[in-house]
Design an enzyme around this catalytic site. Structure first.
Site, PDB file in Angstrom:
ATOM      1  N   HIS A  95      -9.904   1.442   1.297  1.00 16.91           N
ATOM      2  CA  HIS A  95     -10.200   2.821   2.335  1.00 16.91           C
ATOM      3  C   HIS A  95     -10.255   3.443   2.333  1.00 16.91           C
ATOM      4  O   HIS A  95     -10.471   4.641   3.085  1.00 16.91           O
ATOM      5  CB  HIS A  95      -8.660   3.269   0.904  1.00 16.91           C
ATOM      6  N   HIS A 104      -9.483  -4.085  -1.515  1.00 14.29           N
ATOM      7  CA  HIS A 104      -7.858  -3.030  -0.938  1.00 14.29           C
ATOM      8  C   HIS A 104      -8.448  -1.619  -0.816  1.00 14.29           C
ATOM      9  O   HIS A 104      -8.864  -0.419  -0.077  1.00 14.29           O
ATOM     10  CB  HIS A 104      -6.563  -3.721  -0.837  1.00 14.29           C
ATOM     11  N   GLU A 105      -8.429  -0.798  -2.416  1.00 17.15           N
ATOM     12  CA  GLU A 105      -9.271   0.776  -2.337  1.00 17.15           C
ATOM     13  C   GLU A 105     -10.478   0.727  -1.961  1.00 17.15           C
ATOM     14  O   GLU A 105     -10.035   1.839  -1.465  1.00 17.15           O
ATOM     15  CB  GLU A 105      -8.943  -0.025  -4.275  1.00 17.15           C
ATOM     16  N   CYS A 127       0.924  -0.845  -0.314  1.00 23.46           N
ATOM     17  CA  CYS A 127      -0.335   0.051   0.283  1.00 23.46           C
ATOM     18  C   CYS A 127       0.950   0.960   0.314  1.00 23.46           C
ATOM     19  O   CYS A 127       1.765   1.493   0.772  1.00 23.46           O
ATOM     20  CB  CYS A 127      -0.837  -0.111   1.468  1.00 23.46           C
TER      21      CYS A 127
HETATM   22 ZN    ZN Z   1      -3.698   0.730   0.148  1.00 26.66          ZN
END
Ligand code: ZN
Length: 182
Positions: free
Chosen positions: A141, A137-138, A95
């Site tokens: 956020h 994953h994105e 990341c």
């Molecule tokens: Zn990330």
């Protein structure tokens, strides 16, 4: 990591905001940042804006994650993830907001994503395998979640250098391209 904005739940973008100067500046800034750091995804909170916007761009070919699909730069606004099959598989994630580290995370591998595109049109996409991991994953956020929160086992967290030396699956080690989940 440590900046409070990365831990906030980002607010949805209003349809009227899409296409405004403010939005287009943010969008351009995120594209520059994604390219400067050589990532494959970036979410607005990573550049300090707590709004539900993420970019994903996959170069195709073989990189640190093995064979990767090709996907042109795409913006996802207010994305919603629906898990189609809860069966999980794990990848070593990295990341841009947690530089220098890799960690092993298991996630569902078949999802559907509904979102607005950069013109404000509703779209949806079905994703499988590594792509499903990248998208989750994105979009994590946007909820203030980092991959380190989801490690399968805290022992499966490594510095890049040790990851490459001891842990990287061989197919990935053969290619030095700097792809990184972001
Ligand atoms: Zn990330």
């Amino acid at each position: 990591m440590g900046h409070p904005v990365l831990r906030q739940v980002a607010r949805p973008l209003d349809r009227q905001e899409i296409g405004t100067d403010w939005f287009l500046d943010l969008y351009a800034d995120m594209i520059d940042t994604l390219h400067d750091y050589g990532g494959i995804g970036l979410a607005a909170p990573q550049v300090g804006e707590s709004v539900r916007l993420a970019l994903i761009e996959l170069p195709g070919g073989t990189g640190r994650y093995g064979a990767m699909p090709d996907m042109p730069l795409t913006a996802f606004i207010n994305p919603v993830v629906e898990v189609i099959d809860p069966a999980t598989a794990g990848f070593w994630e990295g990341c841009l907001s947690v530089p220098g580290l890799r960690g092993f995370v298991e996630r569902p591998q078949h999802i559907q994503v509904s979102y607005l595109d950069v013109s404000g049109n509703p779209k949806s996409l079905e994703l499988e395998g590594f792509l499903a991991t990248v998208f989750q994953h994105e979009f994590d956020h946007l909820d203030g979640t980092l991959y380190v929160d989801k490690l399968t086992d805290s022992r499966l967290l490594s510095f890049e250098r040790e990851f490459e030396r001891y842990l990287m699956p061989r197919a990935e080690a053969d290619d030095d391209a700097a792809d990184e989940v972001a």
